[in-house]
Scaffold this motif. Structure first.
Motif, PDB file in Angstrom:
ATOM      1  N   UNK A 156     -15.576 -29.310  -4.687  1.00 32.07           N
ATOM      2  CA  UNK A 156     -16.227 -30.143  -3.680  1.00 32.07           C
ATOM      3  C   UNK A 156     -16.576 -29.346  -2.431  1.00 32.07           C
ATOM      4  N   UNK A 157     -17.529 -29.865  -1.679  1.00 31.87           N
ATOM      5  CA  UNK A 157     -17.885 -29.271  -0.392  1.00 31.87           C
ATOM      6  C   UNK A 157     -16.831 -29.650   0.647  1.00 31.87           C
ATOM      7  N   UNK A 158     -16.897 -29.021   1.818  1.00 34.61           N
ATOM      8  CA  UNK A 158     -15.944 -29.332   2.885  1.00 34.61           C
ATOM      9  C   UNK A 158     -15.998 -30.790   3.299  1.00 34.61           C
ATOM     10  N   UNK A 159     -17.206 -31.324   3.429  1.00 39.51           N
ATOM     11  CA  UNK A 159     -17.352 -32.722   3.816  1.00 39.51           C
ATOM     12  C   UNK A 159     -16.796 -33.669   2.770  1.00 39.51           C
ATOM     13  N   UNK A 160     -17.023 -33.344   1.504  1.00 40.46           N
ATOM     14  CA  UNK A 160     -16.497 -34.178   0.421  1.00 40.46           C
ATOM     15  C   UNK A 160     -14.968 -34.122   0.384  1.00 40.46           C
ATOM     16  N   UNK A 161     -14.411 -32.931   0.612  1.00 36.06           N
ATOM     17  CA  UNK A 161     -12.949 -32.809   0.616  1.00 36.06           C
ATOM     18  C   UNK A 161     -12.341 -33.622   1.757  1.00 36.06           C
ATOM     19  N   UNK A 162     -13.033 -33.672   2.893  1.00 35.82           N
ATOM     20  CA  UNK A 162     -12.502 -34.473   3.996  1.00 35.82           C
ATOM     21  C   UNK A 162     -12.546 -35.954   3.661  1.00 35.82           C
ATOM     22  N   UNK A 163     -13.570 -36.377   2.934  1.00 34.15           N
ATOM     23  CA  UNK A 163     -13.635 -37.765   2.474  1.00 34.15           C
ATOM     24  C   UNK A 163     -12.496 -38.069   1.499  1.00 34.15           C
ATOM     25  N   UNK A 164     -12.175 -37.094   0.664  1.00 33.27           N
ATOM     26  CA  UNK A 164     -11.045 -37.253  -0.261  1.00 33.27           C
ATOM     27  C   UNK A 164      -9.741 -37.392   0.528  1.00 33.27           C
ATOM     28  N   UNK A 165      -9.592 -36.578   1.566  1.00 35.01           N
ATOM     29  CA  UNK A 165      -8.395 -36.658   2.404  1.00 35.01           C
ATOM     30  C   UNK A 165      -8.286 -38.030   3.072  1.00 35.01           C
ATOM     31  N   UNK A 166      -9.418 -38.585   3.487  1.00 32.45           N
ATOM     32  CA  UNK A 166      -9.420 -39.910   4.094  1.00 32.45           C
ATOM     33  C   UNK A 166      -9.024 -40.968   3.062  1.00 32.45           C
ATOM     34  N   UNK A 167      -9.577 -40.851   1.847  1.00 33.41           N
ATOM     35  CA  UNK A 167      -9.221 -41.792   0.778  1.00 33.41           C
ATOM     36  C   UNK A 167      -7.729 -41.720   0.472  1.00 33.41           C
ATOM     37  N   UNK A 168      -7.186 -40.518   0.446  1.00 32.33           N
ATOM     38  CA  UNK A 168      -5.756 -40.363   0.170  1.00 32.33           C
ATOM     39  C   UNK A 168      -4.922 -41.000   1.280  1.00 32.33           C
ATOM     40  N   UNK A 169      -5.347 -40.831   2.536  1.00 29.57           N
ATOM     41  CA  UNK A 169      -4.624 -41.435   3.656  1.00 29.57           C
ATOM     42  C   UNK A 169      -4.656 -42.955   3.581  1.00 29.57           C
ATOM     43  N   UNK A 170      -5.778 -43.510   3.121  1.00 29.32           N
ATOM     44  CA  UNK A 170      -5.930 -44.960   3.056  1.00 29.32           C
ATOM     45  C   UNK A 170      -5.193 -45.589   1.882  1.00 29.32           C
ATOM     46  N   UNK A 171      -4.802 -44.771   0.914  1.00 26.98           N
ATOM     47  CA  UNK A 171      -4.206 -45.296  -0.319  1.00 26.98           C
ATOM     48  C   UNK A 171      -2.951 -46.120  -0.061  1.00 26.98           C
ATOM     49  N   UNK A 172      -2.217 -45.793   1.015  1.00 26.62           N
ATOM     50  CA  UNK A 172      -0.959 -46.486   1.302  1.00 26.62           C
ATOM     51  C   UNK A 172      -1.142 -47.626   2.299  1.00 26.62           C
ATOM     52  N   UNK A 173      -2.370 -47.958   2.616  1.00 27.61           N
ATOM     53  CA  UNK A 173      -2.675 -49.029   3.560  1.00 27.61           C
ATOM     54  C   UNK A 173      -1.959 -48.819   4.896  1.00 27.61           C
ATOM     55  N   UNK A 174      -2.183 -47.676   5.548  1.00 28.27           N
ATOM     56  CA  UNK A 174      -1.488 -47.384   6.805  1.00 28.27           C
ATOM     57  C   UNK A 174      -2.009 -48.237   7.957  1.00 28.27           C
ATOM     58  N   UNK A 175      -1.227 -48.277   9.016  1.00 33.69           N
ATOM     59  CA  UNK A 175      -1.644 -48.944  10.245  1.00 33.69           C
ATOM     60  C   UNK A 175      -2.143 -47.927  11.274  1.00 33.69           C
ATOM     61  N   UNK A 176      -1.661 -46.692  11.138  1.00 31.21           N
ATOM     62  CA  UNK A 176      -1.892 -45.680  12.168  1.00 31.21           C
ATOM     63  C   UNK A 176      -2.239 -44.355  11.494  1.00 31.21           C
ATOM     64  N   UNK A 177      -3.289 -43.701  11.967  1.00 31.34           N
ATOM     65  CA  UNK A 177      -3.709 -42.422  11.389  1.00 31.34           C
ATOM     66  C   UNK A 177      -3.825 -41.368  12.490  1.00 31.34           C
ATOM     67  N   UNK A 178      -3.183 -40.227  12.256  1.00 35.04           N
ATOM     68  CA  UNK A 178      -3.329 -39.063  13.134  1.00 35.04           C
ATOM     69  C   UNK A 178      -4.377 -38.160  12.503  1.00 35.04           C
TER      70      UNK A 178
END
Length: 271
Positions: A156-178
């Motif tokens: 993946x490209x850098x932008x796509x990898x960052x989208x993957x990182x965002x999807x991974x962060x959202x997987x646990x339904x967080x309330x707060x993101x750093x």
């Protein structure tokens, strides 16, 4: 009354960089010095400063990745330093981090789909079928395709990898993101797309962001409030417009003056 989801009081972080022959600290660097910070639920606080200002260290303390040397950090009223067992596991689910370099935070030997589902497995959320369906839904939400789940990070490209990182962060339904320099490595057009995605997700899910950056140009487009750090201390904080239009500290004025401004009268040279 403002509903603060996160409050930091007197947060200090020391690092021992030299010890005597007997192991006694002989040189200590104070990366963060007595910082007080509050973030209202559903808003974005941008933490800004030059390299070495202590902003990333503070972010890691808030995310629970680094234990502060002193001070208190409260999430929804609970002292993070006092958490253990199930309550600590709950905190780690509620607070997620998006790093500057998603490639280094993704296991190169695991597919993207596996990476997104890892947190759900660790926290024992959902059935295997539900995890898979949720993973595909998250990929779609961040603008990727279902067949991407079977690919590896290097594909993946850098932008796509960052989208993957965002999807991974959202997987646990967080309330707060750093988000620690989450768009600084991306080119301008991809940076704008990722910022738009973060803003859309915040509006959709009521997320709260601590957005760490050295780039005030980016900050102005995403932040509700801005906090300026220098030499480990918080030197100025205020509403985004107030910081940009009427900064109090000279350091803040220098940072704003360094933001590139487009010149519509200047023509690009063409051969």
């Amino acid at each position: 009354m403002t509903d603060f989801i996160l409050q930091a009081e007197g947060v200090t972080k020391d690092y021992v960089v030299a010890r005597s022959f007997l192991g006694k600290p002989t040189r200590v660097v104070q990366a963060v010095r007595g910082v007080n910070l509050s973030i209202a639920a559903g808003t974005t606080l941008a933490l800004v400063g030059e390299s070495g200002s202590g902003k990333s260290t503070l972010g890691r303390c808030i995310a629970g990745l680094v234990r502060p040397s002193a001070g208190k950090i409260r999430l929804a009223g609970h002292d993070v330093r006092q958490l253990s067992g199930a309550s600590l596991l709950s905190f780690r689910r509620q607070v997620q981090t998006i790093f500057q370099d998603p490639y280094s935070s993704l296991n190169p030997r695991r597919t993207v789909g596996e990476a997104i589902m890892d947190g759900m497995v660790i926290h024992k959320l959902y059935t295997p079928e539900e995890r898979h369906a949720r993973m595909l839904g998250l990929l779609a939400r961040v603008g990727l395709q279902s067949d991407h789940a079977k690919r590896f990070p290097h594909q993946f490209s850098g932008g796509q990898r960052q989208r993957i990182a965002i999807a991974r962060a959202l997987a646990l339904e967080p309330r707060f993101i750093v988000a620690d320099e989450a768009v600084s490595a991306l080119d301008v057009s991809v940076k704008a797309q990722v910022l738009d995605l973060l803003a859309d997700l915040q509006a959709e899910k009521g997320l709260t962001y601590l957005f760490i950056s050295h780039d005030l140009g980016v900050v102005r487009h995403i932040a509700d409030r801005v906090a300026i750090m220098a030499a480990g201390e918080l030197i100025e904080e205020g509403e985004c417009d107030q910081i940009f239009e009427a900064p109090v500290e000279g350091y803040t004025r220098d940072l704003i003056a360094a933001v590139p401004r487009p010149d519509p009268g200047r023509r690009r040279f063409r051969a």
